[in-house]
Design a protein around this motif. Sequence first.
Motif, mmCIF file in Angstrom:
data_model
loop_
_atom_site.group_PDB
_atom_site.id
_atom_site.type_symbol
_atom_site.label_atom_id
_atom_site.label_comp_id
_atom_site.label_asym_id
_atom_site.label_seq_id
_atom_site.Cartn_x
_atom_site.Cartn_y
_atom_site.Cartn_z
ATOM 1 N N GLY A 48 -14.109 5.604 -4.135
ATOM 2 C CA GLY A 48 -13.825 5.376 -2.719
ATOM 3 C C GLY A 48 -13.405 3.950 -2.442
ATOM 4 N N GLN A 49 -14.046 3.003 -3.109
ATOM 5 C CA GLN A 49 -13.708 1.582 -2.929
ATOM 6 C C GLN A 49 -12.283 1.314 -3.410
ATOM 7 O OE1 GLN A 49 -16.165 -1.022 -5.276
ATOM 8 N NE2 GLN A 49 -15.793 -2.759 -3.901
ATOM 9 N N VAL A 50 -11.912 1.876 -4.549
ATOM 10 C CA VAL A 50 -10.555 1.688 -5.082
ATOM 11 C C VAL A 50 -9.543 2.371 -4.167
ATOM 12 C CG1 VAL A 50 -9.011 2.167 -7.026
ATOM 13 C CG2 VAL A 50 -11.357 1.410 -7.460
ATOM 14 N N GLU A 51 -9.878 3.559 -3.653
ATOM 15 C CA GLU A 51 -8.972 4.254 -2.720
ATOM 16 C C GLU A 51 -8.687 3.399 -1.498
ATOM 17 O OE1 GLU A 51 -10.763 8.643 -3.862
ATOM 18 O OE2 GLU A 51 -11.011 7.908 -1.816
ATOM 19 N N ARG A 52 -9.754 2.868 -0.876
ATOM 20 C CA ARG A 52 -9.580 2.058 0.330
ATOM 21 C C ARG A 52 -8.805 0.776 0.041
ATOM 22 N NH1 ARG A 52 -14.505 4.240 0.715
ATOM 23 N NH2 ARG A 52 -15.635 2.421 -0.031
ATOM 24 N N ALA A 53 -8.956 0.228 -1.151
ATOM 25 C CA ALA A 53 -8.230 -0.991 -1.508
ATOM 26 C C ALA A 53 -6.771 -0.699 -1.844
ATOM 27 C CB ALA A 53 -8.917 -1.676 -2.690
ATOM 28 N N ALA A 54 -6.505 0.454 -2.478
ATOM 29 C CA ALA A 54 -5.148 0.781 -2.935
ATOM 30 C C ALA A 54 -4.286 1.411 -1.855
ATOM 31 C CB ALA A 54 -5.222 1.703 -4.147
ATOM 32 N N LEU A 55 -4.896 2.133 -0.912
ATOM 33 C CA LEU A 55 -4.119 2.881 0.067
ATOM 34 C C LEU A 55 -3.179 2.011 0.906
ATOM 35 C CD1 LEU A 55 -3.480 5.700 0.991
ATOM 36 C CD2 LEU A 55 -5.346 5.528 2.655
ATOM 37 N N PRO A 56 -3.585 0.843 1.402
ATOM 38 C CA PRO A 56 -2.631 0.035 2.185
ATOM 39 C C PRO A 56 -1.368 -0.317 1.400
ATOM 40 C CG PRO A 56 -4.858 -0.756 2.547
ATOM 41 C CD PRO A 56 -4.926 0.254 1.423
ATOM 42 N N GLY A 57 -1.491 -0.627 0.131
ATOM 43 C CA GLY A 57 -0.326 -0.933 -0.701
ATOM 44 C C GLY A 57 0.552 0.288 -0.906
ATOM 45 N N LEU A 58 -0.062 1.439 -1.123
ATOM 46 C CA LEU A 58 0.706 2.676 -1.285
ATOM 47 C C LEU A 58 1.445 3.032 0.007
ATOM 48 C CD1 LEU A 58 -1.715 4.870 -3.394
ATOM 49 C CD2 LEU A 58 0.526 4.044 -4.077
ATOM 50 N N LEU A 59 0.782 2.840 1.143
ATOM 51 C CA LEU A 59 1.437 3.137 2.418
ATOM 52 C C LEU A 59 2.568 2.151 2.696
ATOM 53 C CD1 LEU A 59 -1.567 4.215 4.648
ATOM 54 C CD2 LEU A 59 0.121 5.649 3.498
ATOM 55 N N GLN A 60 2.410 0.911 2.273
ATOM 56 C CA GLN A 60 3.503 -0.048 2.427
ATOM 57 C C GLN A 60 4.701 0.378 1.578
ATOM 58 O OE1 GLN A 60 3.879 -2.373 4.673
ATOM 59 N NE2 GLN A 60 5.931 -2.618 3.880
ATOM 60 N N LEU A 61 4.460 0.911 0.406
ATOM 61 C CA LEU A 61 5.533 1.428 -0.440
ATOM 62 C C LEU A 61 6.220 2.618 0.244
ATOM 63 C CD1 LEU A 61 7.088 1.458 -3.125
ATOM 64 C CD2 LEU A 61 5.278 2.930 -4.037
ATOM 65 N N VAL A 62 5.434 3.522 0.833
ATOM 66 C CA VAL A 62 5.995 4.666 1.559
ATOM 67 C C VAL A 62 6.879 4.160 2.695
ATOM 68 C CG1 VAL A 62 5.397 6.588 3.111
ATOM 69 C CG2 VAL A 62 4.168 6.300 0.949
ATOM 70 N N ARG A 63 6.402 3.145 3.435
ATOM 71 C CA ARG A 63 7.187 2.613 4.555
ATOM 72 C C ARG A 63 8.474 1.955 4.069
ATOM 73 N NH1 ARG A 63 1.687 0.576 6.158
ATOM 74 N NH2 ARG A 63 0.870 2.331 7.335
ATOM 75 N N SER A 64 8.402 1.265 2.955
ATOM 76 C CA SER A 64 9.592 0.625 2.393
ATOM 77 C C SER A 64 10.623 1.679 1.975
ATOM 78 C CB SER A 64 9.202 -0.235 1.195
ATOM 79 O OG SER A 64 10.338 -0.730 0.539
ATOM 80 N N GLU A 65 10.145 2.754 1.346
ATOM 81 C CA GLU A 65 11.038 3.831 0.927
ATOM 82 C C GLU A 65 11.622 4.555 2.142
ATOM 83 O OE1 GLU A 65 8.875 6.199 -1.899
ATOM 84 O OE2 GLU A 65 8.879 4.584 -3.384
#
Length: 166
Positions: free
Chosen positions: A138-155
């Motif tokens: 859960g800690q890794v998910e919460r830390a990684a999700l903002p970066g993944l969403l930024q990638l989605v927004r960039s794409e």
Amino acid sequence: MPTPFSELTRFTAAPAAVHAVLVDPAFLRARAERSGALEHSESVTDEGGVVVVTSSRTVSTAVLPAAAARFLGTTAVVEQVERWDPAGADGGRRSHLTLTIRNAPVTLSASSVLAADGPGSVHTLDGSLDVRVPLLGGQVERAALPGLLQLVRSESALAQEWSAGA
């Protein structure tokens, strides 16, 4: 427990034009290059009317949270499969996306809807990120999700640029 997310992108182009961009091999290459992929491959196939977009990207883990990078090493191979259903009467489509990191207990699963919205379209993406690491997942998910969403927004921004010219 997986961490949910939801993203919405508006396009000025109709659903058919946006979909044509999202499955265009040239767009897929540009998407991988914009993301900083060190290596990448893409393919688009038709399986009985379902358009399957498969991509693989080798990325540096330097941009990931330290906890994730420790598990993965200096690079990670991100594999993505998106299955687009046939178009509806209005040109809209639904898809299912699965993103995994090779040799890591990480899965991002999402459903998307590309629908008409006036003269343009709207793309909604609803899913979850699941990191299967005892106690730390859960800690890794919460830390990684903002970066993944930024990638989605960039794409999505790149797709908006491409579809505006369609």
